[in-house]
Design a protein around this motif. Structure first.
Motif, mmCIF file in Angstrom:
data_model
loop_
_atom_site.group_PDB
_atom_site.id
_atom_site.type_symbol
_atom_site.label_atom_id
_atom_site.label_comp_id
_atom_site.label_asym_id
_atom_site.label_seq_id
_atom_site.Cartn_x
_atom_site.Cartn_y
_atom_site.Cartn_z
ATOM 1 N N MET A 1 -0.831 -8.370 14.538
ATOM 2 C CA MET A 1 -0.847 -7.903 13.158
ATOM 3 C C MET A 1 0.549 -8.114 12.579
ATOM 4 O O MET A 1 1.510 -7.534 13.036
ATOM 5 C CB MET A 1 -1.241 -6.419 13.141
ATOM 6 N N GLY A 2 0.652 -8.962 11.561
ATOM 7 C CA GLY A 2 1.937 -9.232 10.934
ATOM 8 C C GLY A 2 2.122 -8.455 9.644
ATOM 9 O O GLY A 2 1.146 -8.178 8.939
ATOM 10 N N PHE A 3 3.357 -8.112 9.353
ATOM 11 C CA PHE A 3 3.672 -7.363 8.144
ATOM 12 C C PHE A 3 4.828 -8.026 7.414
ATOM 13 O O PHE A 3 5.730 -8.576 8.042
ATOM 14 C CB PHE A 3 4.070 -5.919 8.477
ATOM 15 N N GLN A 4 4.789 -7.937 6.108
ATOM 16 C CA GLN A 4 5.894 -8.395 5.276
ATOM 17 C C GLN A 4 6.521 -7.161 4.649
ATOM 18 O O GLN A 4 5.818 -6.324 4.071
ATOM 19 C CB GLN A 4 5.389 -9.330 4.182
ATOM 20 N N LEU A 5 7.838 -7.022 4.746
ATOM 21 C CA LEU A 5 8.557 -5.930 4.101
ATOM 22 C C LEU A 5 9.256 -6.486 2.880
ATOM 23 O O LEU A 5 9.809 -7.586 2.918
ATOM 24 C CB LEU A 5 9.603 -5.323 5.030
ATOM 25 N N ARG A 6 9.244 -5.698 1.800
ATOM 26 C CA ARG A 6 9.972 -6.092 0.600
ATOM 27 C C ARG A 6 10.269 -4.860 -0.235
ATOM 28 O O ARG A 6 9.667 -3.801 -0.056
ATOM 29 C CB ARG A 6 9.216 -7.133 -0.208
ATOM 30 N N GLN A 7 11.199 -5.036 -1.166
ATOM 31 C CA GLN A 7 11.528 -3.983 -2.119
ATOM 32 C C GLN A 7 10.329 -3.783 -3.053
ATOM 33 O O GLN A 7 9.768 -4.755 -3.567
ATOM 34 C CB GLN A 7 12.774 -4.384 -2.918
ATOM 35 N N ALA A 8 9.932 -2.546 -3.254
ATOM 36 C CA ALA A 8 8.849 -2.243 -4.189
ATOM 37 C C ALA A 8 9.344 -2.434 -5.623
ATOM 38 O O ALA A 8 10.548 -2.344 -5.897
ATOM 39 C CB ALA A 8 8.368 -0.812 -3.989
ATOM 40 N N THR A 9 8.414 -2.673 -6.514
ATOM 41 C CA THR A 9 8.702 -2.804 -7.940
ATOM 42 C C THR A 9 7.801 -1.843 -8.703
ATOM 43 O O THR A 9 6.811 -1.334 -8.151
ATOM 44 C CB THR A 9 8.439 -4.238 -8.439
ATOM 45 N N PRO A 10 8.098 -1.595 -9.977
ATOM 46 C CA PRO A 10 7.223 -0.720 -10.760
ATOM 47 C C PRO A 10 5.762 -1.190 -10.778
ATOM 48 O O PRO A 10 4.845 -0.367 -10.859
ATOM 49 C CB PRO A 10 7.843 -0.762 -12.159
ATOM 50 N N GLU A 11 5.537 -2.489 -10.649
ATOM 51 C CA GLU A 11 4.180 -3.015 -10.638
ATOM 52 C C GLU A 11 3.403 -2.606 -9.383
ATOM 53 O O GLU A 11 2.178 -2.690 -9.346
ATOM 54 C CB GLU A 11 4.194 -4.541 -10.769
ATOM 55 N N ASP A 12 4.113 -2.160 -8.351
ATOM 56 C CA ASP A 12 3.473 -1.717 -7.109
ATOM 57 C C ASP A 12 3.044 -0.254 -7.157
ATOM 58 O O ASP A 12 2.434 0.235 -6.199
ATOM 59 C CB ASP A 12 4.443 -1.884 -5.931
ATOM 60 N N ALA A 13 3.348 0.442 -8.234
ATOM 61 C CA ALA A 13 3.164 1.895 -8.270
ATOM 62 C C ALA A 13 1.740 2.328 -7.925
ATOM 63 O O ALA A 13 1.556 3.243 -7.108
ATOM 64 C CB ALA A 13 3.573 2.456 -9.630
ATOM 65 N N GLU A 14 0.748 1.711 -8.519
ATOM 66 C CA GLU A 14 -0.622 2.162 -8.270
ATOM 67 C C GLU A 14 -1.014 1.988 -6.806
ATOM 68 O O GLU A 14 -1.482 2.932 -6.159
ATOM 69 C CB GLU A 14 -1.613 1.425 -9.164
ATOM 70 N N ALA A 15 -0.826 0.800 -6.265
ATOM 71 C CA ALA A 15 -1.191 0.556 -4.868
ATOM 72 C C ALA A 15 -0.372 1.431 -3.923
ATOM 73 O O ALA A 15 -0.894 1.933 -2.921
ATOM 74 C CB ALA A 15 -1.013 -0.920 -4.536
#
Length: 163
Positions: A1-15
């Protein structure tokens, strides 16, 4: 199982809020009544809008995406919120969905949010899984405790530190 990490943005708020809500249900079902979770679900629109400006920052607001691009974890940190730790780093939160337990995702999120730096955090006293994770990653209780407000069921919390 692979994962990608990244900085969240305001567009990610709902999810992000939906995932965070699910993670709360998975890890706190033994501590909080069903009414708590029902209230959290009922307040989703308000919580999503409140989260958008929080994500509009360069401070660590890390999300983990699975292979389908779904958020399955989060971690955030910043300046210490306790007066005696104001000059230190604090891990505000770290959550992963139970489907990722044992995958190493928690450790990856911890590294992305605070690295190996000295830090503090708060954890529910009756959350042995989380406490064991933090201890495995160099944190120890420092003897400071408090009780959450009634909104979180008056749960006892411990502060843990890593030097």
């Amino acid at each position: 199982m692979g994962f990608q990490l990244r900085q969240a943005t305001p567009e990610d708020a709902e999810a992000l809020v939906l995932m965070h809500t699910q993670a709360h249900e998975e890890c706190y079902a033994h501590l909080l009544p069903p009414e708590f979770f029902a209230a959290r679900r009922a307040s989703l629109p308000e919580r999503i809008e409140k989260r958008r400006p929080y994500l509009d920052t360069t401070e660590p607001r890390i999300i983990a995406l699975d292979e389908e691009g779904q958020i399955v974890g989060l971690a955030d940190s910043g300046s210490g919120r306790d007066p005696d730790k104001a000059d230190e780093l604090e891990l505000y939160s770290i959550y992963t969905l139970s489907s990722t337990y044992g995958s190493g995702l928690g450790r990856s999120l911890l590294e992305a949010a605070i690295g190996d730096d000295p830090a503090c955090l708060w954890v529910f006293e009756n959350n042995p899984r989380a406490r064991a994770f933090y201890e495995k990653n160099g944190f120890r209780p420092d003897g400071v405790s408090k009780v959450t407000g009634p909104g979180w069921g008056n749960q006892p919390e411990l502060r843990m530190v890593r030097d």
